[in-house]
Design a protein around this motif. Structure first.
Motif, PDB file in Angstrom:
ATOM      1  N   SER A  33       0.831  -1.203   0.000  1.00 29.47           N
ATOM      2  CA  SER A  33       0.000   0.000   0.000  1.00 29.47           C
ATOM      3  C   SER A  33       0.869   1.259   0.000  1.00 29.47           C
ATOM      4  O   SER A  33       0.597   2.214  -0.730  1.00 29.47           O
ATOM      5  CB  SER A  33      -0.937  -0.005   1.214  1.00 29.47           C
ATOM      6  OG  SER A  33      -1.798   1.104   1.171  1.00 29.47           O
ATOM      7  N   VAL A  34       1.930   1.249   0.784  1.00 32.89           N
ATOM      8  CA  VAL A  34       2.870   2.379   0.809  1.00 32.89           C
ATOM      9  C   VAL A  34       3.545   2.513  -0.559  1.00 32.89           C
ATOM     10  O   VAL A  34       3.637   3.608  -1.122  1.00 32.89           O
ATOM     11  CB  VAL A  34       3.924   2.212   1.926  1.00 32.89           C
ATOM     12  CG1 VAL A  34       5.057   3.220   1.779  1.00 32.89           C
ATOM     13  CG2 VAL A  34       3.257   2.335   3.291  1.00 32.89           C
ATOM     14  N   ALA A  35       3.994   1.397  -1.116  1.00 34.54           N
ATOM     15  CA  ALA A  35       4.652   1.420  -2.433  1.00 34.54           C
ATOM     16  C   ALA A  35       3.694   1.899  -3.522  1.00 34.54           C
ATOM     17  O   ALA A  35       4.095   2.614  -4.435  1.00 34.54           O
ATOM     18  CB  ALA A  35       5.187   0.027  -2.781  1.00 34.54           C
ATOM     19  N   HIS A  43       0.572   3.719  -8.485  1.00 32.92           N
ATOM     20  CA  HIS A  43       0.493   2.456  -9.227  1.00 32.92           C
ATOM     21  C   HIS A  43       1.500   1.456  -8.662  1.00 32.92           C
ATOM     22  O   HIS A  43       2.449   1.846  -7.987  1.00 32.92           O
ATOM     23  CB  HIS A  43       0.727   2.657 -10.727  1.00 32.92           C
ATOM     24  CG  HIS A  43       2.095   3.144 -11.076  1.00 32.92           C
ATOM     25  ND1 HIS A  43       2.467   4.468 -10.979  1.00 32.92           N
ATOM     26  CD2 HIS A  43       3.182   2.490 -11.527  1.00 32.92           C
ATOM     27  CE1 HIS A  43       3.711   4.605 -11.357  1.00 32.92           C
ATOM     28  NE2 HIS A  43       4.186   3.410 -11.694  1.00 32.92           N
ATOM     29  N   ILE A  44       1.237   0.181  -8.943  1.00 35.06           N
ATOM     30  CA  ILE A  44       2.123  -0.890  -8.494  1.00 35.06           C
ATOM     31  C   ILE A  44       1.962  -2.070  -9.453  1.00 35.06           C
ATOM     32  O   ILE A  44       0.905  -2.237 -10.066  1.00 35.06           O
ATOM     33  CB  ILE A  44       1.815  -1.309  -7.033  1.00 35.06           C
ATOM     34  CG1 ILE A  44       2.940  -2.181  -6.446  1.00 35.06           C
ATOM     35  CG2 ILE A  44       0.454  -1.970  -6.920  1.00 35.06           C
ATOM     36  CD1 ILE A  44       2.852  -2.363  -4.938  1.00 35.06           C
ATOM     37  N   HIS A  45       3.019  -2.866  -9.582  1.00 33.35           N
ATOM     38  CA  HIS A  45       3.006  -4.051 -10.448  1.00 33.35           C
ATOM     39  C   HIS A  45       3.464  -5.236  -9.604  1.00 33.35           C
ATOM     40  O   HIS A  45       4.603  -5.271  -9.151  1.00 33.35           O
ATOM     41  CB  HIS A  45       3.946  -3.817 -11.636  1.00 33.35           C
ATOM     42  CG  HIS A  45       3.845  -4.849 -12.700  1.00 33.35           C
ATOM     43  ND1 HIS A  45       4.776  -4.947 -13.703  1.00 33.35           N
ATOM     44  CD2 HIS A  45       2.948  -5.820 -12.954  1.00 33.35           C
ATOM     45  CE1 HIS A  45       4.450  -5.943 -14.510  1.00 33.35           C
ATOM     46  NE2 HIS A  45       3.334  -6.484 -14.071  1.00 33.35           N
ATOM     47  N   LEU A  46       2.556  -6.199  -9.385  1.00 35.25           N
ATOM     48  CA  LEU A  46       2.830  -7.350  -8.520  1.00 35.25           C
ATOM     49  C   LEU A  46       3.055  -8.599  -9.369  1.00 35.25           C
ATOM     50  O   LEU A  46       2.182  -8.982 -10.143  1.00 35.25           O
ATOM     51  CB  LEU A  46       1.646  -7.582  -7.575  1.00 35.25           C
ATOM     52  CG  LEU A  46       1.192  -6.362  -6.759  1.00 35.25           C
ATOM     53  CD1 LEU A  46      -0.081  -6.689  -5.993  1.00 35.25           C
ATOM     54  CD2 LEU A  46       2.294  -5.904  -5.832  1.00 35.25           C
ATOM     55  N   LEU A  99      -5.412  -2.689  -0.716  1.00 34.23           N
ATOM     56  CA  LEU A  99      -4.120  -2.379  -1.320  1.00 34.23           C
ATOM     57  C   LEU A  99      -3.982  -0.885  -1.619  1.00 34.23           C
ATOM     58  O   LEU A  99      -2.966  -0.263  -1.339  1.00 34.23           O
ATOM     59  CB  LEU A  99      -3.941  -3.183  -2.611  1.00 34.23           C
ATOM     60  CG  LEU A  99      -2.727  -2.869  -3.465  1.00 34.23           C
ATOM     61  CD1 LEU A  99      -1.450  -3.276  -2.739  1.00 34.23           C
ATOM     62  CD2 LEU A  99      -2.814  -3.589  -4.802  1.00 34.23           C
ATOM     63  N   MET A 100      -5.053  -0.299  -2.182  1.00 32.73           N
ATOM     64  CA  MET A 100      -5.010   1.105  -2.592  1.00 32.73           C
ATOM     65  C   MET A 100      -5.387   2.063  -1.468  1.00 32.73           C
ATOM     66  O   MET A 100      -5.204   3.268  -1.597  1.00 32.73           O
ATOM     67  CB  MET A 100      -5.935   1.333  -3.790  1.00 32.73           C
ATOM     68  CG  MET A 100      -5.528   0.537  -4.988  1.00 32.73           C
ATOM     69  SD  MET A 100      -6.576   0.817  -6.426  1.00 32.73           S
ATOM     70  CE  MET A 100      -8.201   0.671  -5.779  1.00 32.73           C
ATOM     71  N   ASP A 101      -5.966   1.521  -0.402  1.00 31.57           N
ATOM     72  CA  ASP A 101      -6.434   2.329   0.721  1.00 31.57           C
ATOM     73  C   ASP A 101      -7.500   3.332   0.287  1.00 31.57           C
ATOM     74  O   ASP A 101      -7.596   4.434   0.817  1.00 31.57           O
ATOM     75  CB  ASP A 101      -5.264   3.031   1.418  1.00 31.57           C
ATOM     76  CG  ASP A 101      -5.580   3.346   2.873  1.00 31.57           C
ATOM     77  OD1 ASP A 101      -6.550   2.772   3.405  1.00 31.57           O
ATOM     78  OD2 ASP A 101      -4.870   4.180   3.467  1.00 31.57           O
ATOM     79  N   VAL A 102      -8.277   2.966  -0.716  1.00 29.57           N
ATOM     80  CA  VAL A 102      -9.439   3.728  -1.187  1.00 29.57           C
ATOM     81  C   VAL A 102     -10.476   2.718  -1.677  1.00 29.57           C
ATOM     82  O   VAL A 102     -10.113   1.626  -2.114  1.00 29.57           O
ATOM     83  CB  VAL A 102      -9.094   4.709  -2.336  1.00 29.57           C
ATOM     84  CG1 VAL A 102      -8.165   5.806  -1.880  1.00 29.57           C
ATOM     85  CG2 VAL A 102      -8.526   3.986  -3.528  1.00 29.57           C
TER      86      VAL A 102
END
Length: 184
Positions: A33-35, A43-46, A99-102
């Motif tokens: 979430s921080v990343a 944005h993030i790519h897992l 994950l996004m905290d929204v």
């Protein structure tokens, strides 16, 4: 991060059947979430997102489908596939919200297959939205030109090189533009 939501996500038996356990760990979810919120736009790519057996079954199912060809010259070309119900589930939407905290509400969920010469042209983001893109299939070599991209009128904001079994999540706002390119 909403504690009740976090507890539902971490205790979800549905999520545990699909998502790699690494991504269901409390500390890892907080770090992600921080990343996610560090770059602009967020944005993030897992990578290795789904449990390997689930991923293989989904990929096998997708490869058996022909899908409905969606083609408008100068706008897009891809095949619209039948998606797995998991990605429209309340549990998965709550995972993305955590994950996004929204809140990740009322998504437009589509499964698109991109093959040789498929694309979407740069489209403006008309309203604030959240996008989640799960990449299935073969690796697209960077030298081949396949990617998901977010731009402004003059600059590239971020680019995600698709990798098998990976999930990219982004918060998009006007005046950003996005497009998907496969090998040409």
């Amino acid at each position: 991060m909403d504690k009740a939501l976090l507890q539902r996500v971490l205790g979800s038996t549905v999520l545990k059947k699909y998502i790699n356990p690494v991504y269901l760990d409390h500390a890892t979810l907080r770090q992600m979430s921080v990343a996610y919120h560090t770059p602009t736009p967020p944005h993030i790519h897992l990578h290795d997102f789904l449990i390997p057996g689930v991923y293989k079954n989904m990929l096998r199912s997708l490869k058996r489908q022909h899908g409905k060809k969606m083609y408008i010259p100068h706008f897009y070309s891809f095949s619209l596939m039948k998606e797995d119900r998991f990605f429209a589930s309340q549990e998965f939407l709550e995972y993305l919200s955590c994950l996004m905290d929204v809140p990740f509400q009322s998504p437009s969920i589509e499964t698109r297959r991109f093959t040789w010469k498929d694309y979407t042209l740069s489209q403006p983001v008309s309203r604030p939205t959240h996008a989640a893109v799960l990449f299935l299939g073969d690796t697209i070599p960077e030298s081949g030109g396949g990617y998901w991209c977010c731009t402004t009128e003059s600059d590239e904001v971020f680019q995600v090189i698709p990798a098998p079994n990976s999930l990219a999540v982004a918060s998009l706002m006007p005046p950003l533009r996005t497009f998907m390119k496969y090998l040409n």
